[in-house]
Scaffold this active site. Structure first.
Site, PDB file in Angstrom:
ATOM      1  N   SER A  17      -2.579   2.246  -2.172  1.00  0.00           N
ATOM      2  CA  SER A  17      -2.290   1.225  -3.177  1.00  0.00           C
ATOM      3  C   SER A  17      -3.526   0.416  -3.587  1.00  0.00           C
ATOM      4  O   SER A  17      -3.518  -0.207  -4.640  1.00  0.00           O
ATOM      5  CB  SER A  17      -1.184   0.285  -2.701  1.00  0.00           C
ATOM      6  N   LYS A  60      -2.895  -6.069  -0.225  1.00  0.00           N
ATOM      7  CA  LYS A  60      -2.733  -6.310  -1.663  1.00  0.00           C
ATOM      8  C   LYS A  60      -3.684  -7.415  -2.113  1.00  0.00           C
ATOM      9  O   LYS A  60      -4.243  -8.153  -1.312  1.00  0.00           O
ATOM     10  CB  LYS A  60      -1.292  -6.739  -1.994  1.00  0.00           C
TER      11      LYS A  60
END
Length: 104
Positions: A17, A60
């Site tokens: 990600s 993230k």
């Protein structure tokens, strides 16, 4: 040196990600005390507990912080980051720490 002095915690990236910034197999150092006295800031790269999957940690980028310290997190890889959009804002208490460096 900070890792050896136990001032940083070491994590290994397992997903994609955050590609191309981080890829599976990369080792990173995290300051687990970075947010003890302040909220995360937009642009910070963080490790957090997944809000819907127990015992799963995610890496993230902070893209939004509201006045209560809740954060919206998103990955760098638009093809792999759909889960970030599905859980919305998370409490800053779910953030484990701030990524400070990557091992070469």
């Amino acid at each position: 040196m900070l890792w050896l002095l136990r001032l940083r915690q070491r994590f290994c990236v397992t997903g994609n990600s955050m590609f191309p910034l981080l890829k599976a197999g990369d080792d990173i150092l995290v300051d687990t005390k970075a947010y003890h006295h302040s909220f995360p800031e937009i642009g910070d790269l963080v490790i957090a507990w997944h809000p819907q999957k127990e015992n799963l940690r995610i890496i993230k980028r902070v893209v939004k912080v509201d006045e209560k310290g809740n954060c919206f997190l998103m990955g760098e890889n638009s093809l792999e980051s759909s889960d970030s959009r599905s859980f919305g804002l998370i409490s800053s208490q779910q953030i484990i720490g701030k990524v400070t460096s990557k091992f070469p």
